[in-house]
Motif scaffolding. Sequence first.
Motif, short mmCIF file in Angstrom:
data_model
loop_
_atom_site.label_atom_id
_atom_site.label_comp_id
_atom_site.label_asym_id
_atom_site.label_seq_id
_atom_site.Cartn_x
_atom_site.Cartn_y
_atom_site.Cartn_z
N ASP A 62 36.62 51.70 27.18
CA ASP A 62 37.39 51.46 28.40
C ASP A 62 37.01 50.12 29.03
OD1 ASP A 62 38.55 53.92 28.00
OD2 ASP A 62 37.63 54.90 29.74
N LEU A 63 35.73 49.79 28.97
CA LEU A 63 35.29 48.49 29.50
C LEU A 63 35.95 47.35 28.72
CD1 LEU A 63 33.18 47.06 31.45
CD2 LEU A 63 31.75 46.87 29.43
N GLU A 65 38.74 47.43 27.08
CA GLU A 65 40.17 47.40 27.39
C GLU A 65 40.41 46.76 28.76
OE1 GLU A 65 42.72 47.94 25.61
OE2 GLU A 65 44.29 47.93 27.14
N PHE A 66 39.54 47.06 29.72
CA PHE A 66 39.67 46.43 31.05
C PHE A 66 39.65 44.92 30.92
CE2 PHE A 66 37.77 44.36 34.70
CZ PHE A 66 38.60 44.79 35.72
N PHE A 67 38.70 44.39 30.16
CA PHE A 67 38.59 42.93 30.03
C PHE A 67 39.76 42.34 29.26
CE2 PHE A 67 34.36 43.43 31.72
CZ PHE A 67 34.17 42.24 32.40
N ARG A 69 42.75 43.31 29.59
CA ARG A 69 43.84 43.25 30.57
C ARG A 69 43.55 42.24 31.68
NH1 ARG A 69 46.74 48.75 31.03
NH2 ARG A 69 46.57 49.53 28.91
N LEU A 70 42.28 42.15 32.09
CA LEU A 70 41.93 41.24 33.19
C LEU A 70 42.06 39.78 32.75
CD1 LEU A 70 40.82 41.12 36.12
CD2 LEU A 70 38.56 40.79 35.11
N VAL A 71 41.66 39.50 31.51
CA VAL A 71 41.71 38.12 31.00
C VAL A 71 42.47 38.14 29.68
CG1 VAL A 71 40.36 36.02 30.63
CG2 VAL A 71 39.32 37.93 31.88
N ILE A 92 35.84 32.72 30.03
CA ILE A 92 36.06 33.35 31.33
C ILE A 92 35.33 34.69 31.40
CG2 ILE A 92 37.80 34.38 32.85
CD1 ILE A 92 39.77 32.23 31.80
N TYR B 77 44.74 53.80 31.34
CA TYR B 77 44.21 53.70 29.98
C TYR B 77 42.78 54.24 29.89
CZ TYR B 77 42.04 49.63 32.11
OH TYR B 77 41.34 48.81 32.97
N PHE B 78 42.20 54.69 31.01
CA PHE B 78 40.83 55.19 30.96
C PHE B 78 40.76 56.47 30.13
CE2 PHE B 78 39.77 53.27 35.39
CZ PHE B 78 39.52 52.04 34.82
N THR B 79 39.77 56.54 29.24
CA THR B 79 39.52 57.76 28.48
C THR B 79 38.20 58.41 28.92
OG1 THR B 79 38.32 56.57 26.73
CG2 THR B 79 40.71 56.81 26.47
N MET B 88 34.41 55.69 35.67
CA MET B 88 34.65 54.51 34.81
C MET B 88 34.78 53.24 35.64
SD MET B 88 34.62 53.68 31.68
CE MET B 88 34.27 51.91 31.59
N ILE B 92 32.59 49.50 35.31
CA ILE B 92 33.24 48.18 35.20
C ILE B 92 32.81 47.28 36.36
CG2 ILE B 92 35.47 46.99 35.29
CD1 ILE B 92 36.69 49.46 33.87
N MET C 52 28.01 27.48 31.63
CA MET C 52 29.39 27.39 31.12
C MET C 52 29.45 26.33 30.03
SD MET C 52 32.67 28.20 31.27
CE MET C 52 34.23 27.40 30.85
N LEU C 63 39.12 27.64 33.69
CA LEU C 63 38.29 28.61 34.39
C LEU C 63 38.58 28.58 35.90
CD1 LEU C 63 35.79 30.59 34.10
CD2 LEU C 63 34.42 28.66 34.90
N PHE C 66 41.87 30.23 36.57
CA PHE C 66 41.76 31.70 36.47
C PHE C 66 41.26 32.28 37.79
CE2 PHE C 66 39.18 35.49 35.90
CZ PHE C 66 40.07 36.34 35.28
N PHE C 67 40.22 31.69 38.36
CA PHE C 67 39.67 32.23 39.61
C PHE C 67 40.63 32.04 40.79
CE2 PHE C 67 35.76 32.71 37.30
CZ PHE C 67 35.17 33.79 37.91
N LEU C 70 42.87 35.05 40.18
CA LEU C 70 42.22 36.36 40.31
C LEU C 70 41.91 36.67 41.77
CD1 LEU C 70 41.03 38.77 38.69
CD2 LEU C 70 38.81 37.63 38.89
#
Lengths: 139, 139, 139
Positions: A62-63, A65-67, A69-71, A92, B77-79, B88, B92, C52, C63, C66-67, C70
């Motif tokens: 899940d971690l 997958e989160f990344f 989607r985030l980046v 990033i 999408y969390f499992t 979860m 993160i 970096m 980068l 991105f921030f 975000l």
Amino acid sequence: MRIHHDQLEVRTRGKGLYEITDEVQSRLDQRGVQNGIVTVFMQHTSCSIVIMENADPSARRDLEEFFERLVPEDGEYFTHTAEGADDMPSHIRMVLTRTSETIPIADGKMQLGAWQGIFLFEHRRASHRRKIFVTIMGE
Amino acid sequence: MRIHHDQLEVRTRGKGLYEITDEVQSRLDQRGVQNGIVTVFMQHTSCSIVIMENADPSARRDLEEFFERLVPEDGEYFTHTAEGADDMPSHIRMVLTRTSETIPIADGKMQLGAWQGIFLFEHRRASHRRKIFVTIMGE
Amino acid sequence: MRIHHDQLEVRTRGKGLYEITDEVQSRLDQRGVQNGIVTVFMQHTSCSIVIMENADPSARRDLEEFFERLVPEDGEYFTHTAEGADDMPSHIRMVLTRTSETIPIADGKMQLGAWQGIFLFEHRRASHRRKIFVTIMGE
């Protein structure tokens, strides 16, 4: 008080979390340091060192997958694309996480909590040999 | 050069930032270390240690709200959901922040800037007893 | 084992990454420490210290972009707005990155990888004088 340096090399096979807790602890055991700190330092800018839950693989998936989607790899504003679609996101993700962890040592053991493990977090798709510098300071 | 370990236990009552600067400084005062570094290490994977602005509570509330939106509890999408909807996201949020901070000590004081405080950042809803390992190295 | 403290002051001129690798290494050279660790600690809550990629400026620009996306300046839920639209995002960006980096020293050199540089990551628009505390522990 003594200072010990060791180098770990870890072979990664694509994105994801690779646990290295035992490799770090075995360096500690060899050095015989009872009290101090250990710094686990990643010598690359497209993967990270993180401490993460090490009991349930679903938490790691899940971690990851989160990344994703985030980046996402298809950031339409990316200009640093010469090394592939997964390169800029990897830098990033590294900045959003950590390049190193410093962990206390007492009674010869890293003082990690019950569910904490040390992980190499690989952000590139291809296989890589990753170099990690381990510095133990203590007595 | 000496090494001192201390353990802090902090009782949290739900999500949010809990300042621990004074607790860490009081350990320093007791140990009498004048120069060195202190590592403040969280022994859990569902809360963080961060340094944050400690003057205005509105800054902390906005930070908490940002993380609620960045890592919402209803990630479809969390499992890894067996321990509740806030579990979860807590892992993160911990990976996106920090497990430890290392702070320089000079003249017997942590060299924090004027507005810096050390905080436990709790990511779980329920009350918890959180264990923090404080290692002072110096003279 | 010795402990050395130094202070760096860096003048920033708006948001972005400012490399400080050479300034940190020059402190090391002056102190003559061959083995140990150096902690580079930012004494502010609206800018960060990060390691970096330091070869290609396009990676740094991506980068920064991105921030911006975000943590946008116009977060409609922000209540901590008295110090300007870029203030609350600066605290959040700092928490998402790092207040310090700890880097191993061997043979008198920081053990950075080939493409790693140490950067001040400024999150405010106005010019600032930023104070960085550098602590070298080693022999």
